[in-house]
Motif scaffolding. Structure first.
Motif, PDB file in Angstrom:
ATOM      1  N   VAL A  10       0.856  -1.185   0.000  1.00  0.00           N
ATOM      2  CA  VAL A  10       0.000   0.000   0.000  1.00  0.00           C
ATOM      3  C   VAL A  10       0.889   1.231   0.000  1.00  0.00           C
ATOM      4  O   VAL A  10       1.776   1.369   0.850  1.00  0.00           O
ATOM      5  N   SER A  50      -6.858  -9.755  -4.755  1.00  0.00           N
ATOM      6  CA  SER A  50      -7.415  -8.421  -4.942  1.00  0.00           C
ATOM      7  C   SER A  50      -7.646  -7.764  -3.588  1.00  0.00           C
ATOM      8  O   SER A  50      -8.508  -8.188  -2.815  1.00  0.00           O
ATOM      9  N   VAL A  51      -6.845  -6.744  -3.291  1.00  0.00           N
ATOM     10  CA  VAL A  51      -6.940  -6.033  -2.018  1.00  0.00           C
ATOM     11  C   VAL A  51      -7.083  -4.540  -2.299  1.00  0.00           C
ATOM     12  O   VAL A  51      -6.335  -3.988  -3.111  1.00  0.00           O
ATOM     13  N   THR A  52      -8.033  -3.886  -1.647  1.00  0.00           N
ATOM     14  CA  THR A  52      -8.182  -2.437  -1.775  1.00  0.00           C
ATOM     15  C   THR A  52      -7.721  -1.766  -0.485  1.00  0.00           C
ATOM     16  O   THR A  52      -7.606  -2.425   0.558  1.00  0.00           O
ATOM     17  N   HIS A  53      -7.448  -0.481  -0.553  1.00  0.00           N
ATOM     18  CA  HIS A  53      -7.037   0.239   0.659  1.00  0.00           C
ATOM     19  C   HIS A  53      -7.829   1.529   0.805  1.00  0.00           C
ATOM     20  O   HIS A  53      -7.277   2.595   1.088  1.00  0.00           O
ATOM     21  N   ASN A  54      -9.122   1.421   0.638  1.00  0.00           N
ATOM     22  CA  ASN A  54     -10.005   2.572   0.818  1.00  0.00           C
ATOM     23  C   ASN A  54      -9.997   3.015   2.286  1.00  0.00           C
ATOM     24  O   ASN A  54     -10.005   2.194   3.199  1.00  0.00           O
ATOM     25  N   SER A  56      -7.602   4.726   3.825  1.00  0.00           N
ATOM     26  CA  SER A  56      -6.280   4.997   4.380  1.00  0.00           C
ATOM     27  C   SER A  56      -6.036   6.500   4.435  1.00  0.00           C
ATOM     28  O   SER A  56      -6.449   7.242   3.536  1.00  0.00           O
ATOM     29  N   VAL A  69      -7.116  -1.917   4.782  1.00  0.00           N
ATOM     30  CA  VAL A  69      -7.252  -2.750   3.587  1.00  0.00           C
ATOM     31  C   VAL A  69      -8.543  -3.556   3.684  1.00  0.00           C
ATOM     32  O   VAL A  69      -9.018  -3.870   4.777  1.00  0.00           O
ATOM     33  N   GLN A  70      -9.088  -3.883   2.513  1.00  0.00           N
ATOM     34  CA  GLN A  70     -10.295  -4.695   2.407  1.00  0.00           C
ATOM     35  C   GLN A  70     -10.017  -5.840   1.440  1.00  0.00           C
ATOM     36  O   GLN A  70      -9.326  -5.653   0.428  1.00  0.00           O
ATOM     37  N   PHE A  71     -10.543  -7.016   1.740  1.00  0.00           N
ATOM     38  CA  PHE A  71     -10.265  -8.169   0.899  1.00  0.00           C
ATOM     39  C   PHE A  71     -11.358  -9.219   1.057  1.00  0.00           C
ATOM     40  O   PHE A  71     -12.113  -9.226   2.042  1.00  0.00           O
ATOM     41  N   SER A  76     -11.896  -7.017   6.430  1.00  0.00           N
ATOM     42  CA  SER A  76     -11.077  -5.810   6.419  1.00  0.00           C
ATOM     43  C   SER A  76     -10.114  -5.822   7.601  1.00  0.00           C
ATOM     44  O   SER A  76     -10.348  -6.493   8.618  1.00  0.00           O
TER      45      SER A  76
END
Length: 274
Positions: A10, A50-54, A56, A69-71, A76
Motif C-alpha cells: 500500500v 485483490s486487495v483495496t485500501h479505501n 487509508s 485494507v479490504q479483501f 477488512s
C-alpha cells in the motif's frame, strides 16, 4: 497444509501525490468459530489477490495515520499510527471478518461481520526510519490469531521519500531470513519465534504452583474437569515466572459435541485458554 497468501503493498499519497504512508507485508488469520451444531471449527483466512485500501489516511501532527485494507467477501484490516515528537508507532489493530463468507466459514452459527481490536506492541520508530520485521509476529484475541511476516512499513513519510535507515524488530537480526508462516497445526510452536532470546542468567527458583480443581457445566451436567497446577515461564528481557493461584482464578468456557474450551482468569490480567 499449505495456504496461498499474497503480499500486500500500500502506497498512500497526499494531495500533492507524494507518498505519505507506505507498507508491504504478508498476513494470515487463524479463526475458531461456532457451527450450527455447537461444535467449534478452526479455519484459515488468507488475503486474496485483490486487495483495496479505501479509507487509508496520511495523518499529521494532530491526526493519526490509518492504513486500511479490504479483501475477500467483506473482510477488512487496519492499523492506526500516532506520532510523538520524533517517533511514530502503531496504536490499535482492527480486524473484521465476515462469517457470511461460506467458503471460509461453512455452517457458521453466527452470521455477519465480527470485529476485534487489539493493542499493537510495536516499539517507537524514529521518523524517516522504516520499520522492518521479517520474522513471524502474531496477536491473539477472541478466538482469532493474526499472523504477520515480511513486514515493511513507514508512517508519516517526509518529502515523499521512503527512508533508507531500518528499525528492525526484536525477532530479526541482520542475517535472519523470513520464517515460514505458521498453520493451524503449528501455530503454538511457531509463536515461540516472536520471543526474545532468554538471558543467560538463570531465574531464581519459584515454588511449585498450587493445584487447582476447575470444572465446566453444560446445563446441569459437568462436561469438563481439570485438576492442574499451572506456572507460566515468560521469556523476555528478564525471565518472569508466574504461578496461577487457584484461590483467585475463575474458570469459564464452553463444551461442544466434539470440542471443549476451558478459559482461566486469575484476576490479574492473565488469561489462559485450553
Amino acid at each position: 497444509g499449505f495456504f496461498q497468501s499474497y503480499a500486500v503493498e500500500v502506497d498512500v499519497k497526499d494531495a500533492s501525490n507524494a507518498t505519505c504512508l507506505y507498507a508491504k507485508w504478508m498476513m494470515r488469520f487463524l479463526i475458531k468459530y461456532e457451527t450450527n451444531s455447537s461444535d467449534y471449527k478452526n479455519t484459515t483466512l488468507n488475503l486474496s489477490s485483490s486487495v483495496t485500501h479505501n479509507g487509508s489516511v496520511c495523518g499529521n501532527d494532530t491526526q493519526a495515520a490509518l492504513l486500511a485494507v479490504q479483501f475477500g467477501e467483506g473482510h477488512s484490516w487496519s492499523i492506526n499510527f500516532t506520532k510523538t515528537n520524533e517517533t511514530y508507532q502503531g496504536d490499535f489493530i482492527t480486524f473484521t471478518y465476515n462469517t457470511n463468507d461460506t467458503a471460509v466459514f461453512p455452517d457458521a452459527k453466527r452470521k455477519g461481520p465480527i470485529t476485534i481490536v487489539v493493542k499493537d506492541i510495536m516499539r517507537p520508530v524514529q521518523l524517516n526510519n522504516v520499520f522492518v520485521c521479517h520474522n513471524t509476529d502474531f496477536f491473539e484475541a477472541e478466538n482469532v490469531t493474526q499472523i504477520f511476516w515480511n513486514v515493511t512499513v513507514q508512517a508519516f513519510v517526509q518529502n515523499g521519500t521512503i527512508g533508507k535507515k531500518e528499525s528492525r524488530c526484536r525477532a530479526d537480526t541482520p542475517t535472519s531470513a523470513p520464517t515460514v508462516p505458521p498453520t493451524i497445526a503449528n501455530v503454538t510452536t511457531a509463536s515461540t519465534t516472536t520471543l526474545s532470546p532468554a538471558p543467560t542468567t538463570a531465574p531464581k527458583p519459584v515454588e511449585n504452583p498450587d493445584t487447582g480443581n476447575y470444572s465446566l457445566k453444560s446445563g446441569n451436567k459437568t462436561c469438563l474437569l481439570a485438576t492442574v497446577g499451572l506456572q507460566l515461564n515468560v521469556s523476555q528481557d528478564k525471565p518472569l515466572l508466574i504461578n496461577i493461584n487457584p484461590k483467585t482464578t475463575s474458570a469459564d468456557g464452553v463444551c461442544g459435541n466434539t470440542t471443549a474450551t476451558l478459559k482461566l482468569n486469575d484476576g490479574n490480567s492473565t488469561l489462559i485458554g485450553f
